[in-house]
Design a protein around this motif. Structure first.
Motif, PDB file in Angstrom:
ATOM      1  N   PRO A 288       0.818  -1.211   0.000  1.00 34.82           N
ATOM      2  CA  PRO A 288       0.000   0.000   0.000  1.00 34.82           C
ATOM      3  C   PRO A 288       0.854   1.266   0.000  1.00 34.82           C
ATOM      4  O   PRO A 288       1.968   1.268   0.527  1.00 34.82           O
ATOM      5  N   LEU A 289       0.292   2.310  -0.604  1.00 37.77           N
ATOM      6  CA  LEU A 289       0.956   3.608  -0.536  1.00 37.77           C
ATOM      7  C   LEU A 289       1.056   4.028   0.922  1.00 37.77           C
ATOM      8  O   LEU A 289       0.148   3.766   1.724  1.00 37.77           O
TER       9      LEU A 289
ATOM     10  N   GLU B 201       9.946   0.172   4.090  1.00 28.71           N
ATOM     11  CA  GLU B 201       9.388   1.211   3.242  1.00 28.71           C
ATOM     12  C   GLU B 201      10.005   1.067   1.860  1.00 28.71           C
ATOM     13  O   GLU B 201      11.134   0.601   1.709  1.00 28.71           O
ATOM     14  N   TRP B 202       9.233   1.458   0.846  1.00 30.37           N
ATOM     15  CA  TRP B 202       9.640   1.313  -0.540  1.00 30.37           C
ATOM     16  C   TRP B 202       9.485   2.671  -1.207  1.00 30.37           C
ATOM     17  O   TRP B 202       8.493   2.945  -1.877  1.00 30.37           O
ATOM     18  N   PRO B 203      10.475   3.576  -1.013  1.00 30.26           N
ATOM     19  CA  PRO B 203      10.327   4.967  -1.460  1.00 30.26           C
ATOM     20  C   PRO B 203      10.232   5.135  -2.969  1.00 30.26           C
ATOM     21  O   PRO B 203       9.600   6.071  -3.446  1.00 30.26           O
ATOM     22  N   ASP B 204      10.824   4.216  -3.751  1.00 34.07           N
ATOM     23  CA  ASP B 204      10.833   4.371  -5.207  1.00 34.07           C
ATOM     24  C   ASP B 204       9.859   3.423  -5.912  1.00 34.07           C
ATOM     25  O   ASP B 204      10.026   3.087  -7.080  1.00 34.07           O
TER      26      ASP B 204
ATOM     27  N   PRO C 140       5.666   6.341  -2.928  1.00 36.89           N
ATOM     28  CA  PRO C 140       6.229   5.746  -1.713  1.00 36.89           C
ATOM     29  C   PRO C 140       5.239   4.783  -1.038  1.00 36.89           C
ATOM     30  O   PRO C 140       4.103   5.157  -0.758  1.00 36.89           O
ATOM     31  N   SER C 141       5.686   3.559  -0.837  1.00 35.81           N
ATOM     32  CA  SER C 141       4.817   2.491  -0.347  1.00 35.81           C
ATOM     33  C   SER C 141       5.445   1.776   0.841  1.00 35.81           C
ATOM     34  O   SER C 141       6.607   2.000   1.165  1.00 35.81           O
TER      35      SER C 141
END
Length: 167
Positions: A120-121, A141-144, A149-150
């Motif tokens: 999810p975002l 966290e998955w910034p890219d 950002p998710s």
């Protein structure tokens, strides 16, 4: 496979007979708000969200006999995940949580998938809470992420607040 039953919802495989309802949902900006944000054409819906594709399993989420949303599971190599979207008026009340928990449990227990994720975002706090209640834990966290950002979350069957009962 037959329907997959949760506590509040039932997941039924999406077929060509679902194109009309799916096309109406995916053309609605409120429905696709968290699903890429761009309405989809009927042709795109028919190609992507019905029938069988090798790496995606598509389901319509039903509450009793009423269709209320769409959920899919995808798998590529050792990576697998779930994407879900409910009609805005069906959000809240635990239906999405139940749908996600039901599908994740089916994938891990019945199909023996070793890992199931959601992404999810970071701004979608409602989804993050629902996924947590369904048994997903934050991994990183998955910034890219391509959509923004998710938060990458992984299903831990023993973590959920409620588990599906076998019949």
């Amino acid at each position: 496979a037959s329907d997959i039953r949760g506590d509040l919802v039932t997941l039924r495989r999406a077929t060509g007979g679902d194109i009309d309802v799916l096309a109406s949902w995916f053309s609605d900006p409120g429905f696709v708000q968290w699903w890429g944000g761009v309405p989809k054409s009927r042709h795109e819906v028919a190609l992507k969200y019905t029938g069988r594709r090798r790496d995606v399993q598509s389901f319509i989420i039903h509450e009793a006999t009423r269709p209320i949303g769409y959920i899919q599971a995808w798998r590529k190599a050792d990576d697998a995940g779930i994407d879900v979207v409910l009609q805005p008026e069906s959000q809240g009340g635990g239906r999405g949580t139940d749908a996600v928990r039901t599908l994740a449990t089916y994938l891990t227990e019945d199909l023996h998938w070793p890992r199931v994720t959601v992404d999810p975002l970071l701004t979608n706090e409602r989804a993050i809470r629902a996924f947590s209640k369904a048994g997903f834990v934050a991994e990183r966290e998955w910034p890219d992420h391509p959509d923004g950002p998710s938060l990458l979350m992984v299903f831990r069957p023993d973590y959920g607040t409620v588990s599906r009962t076998k019949e």
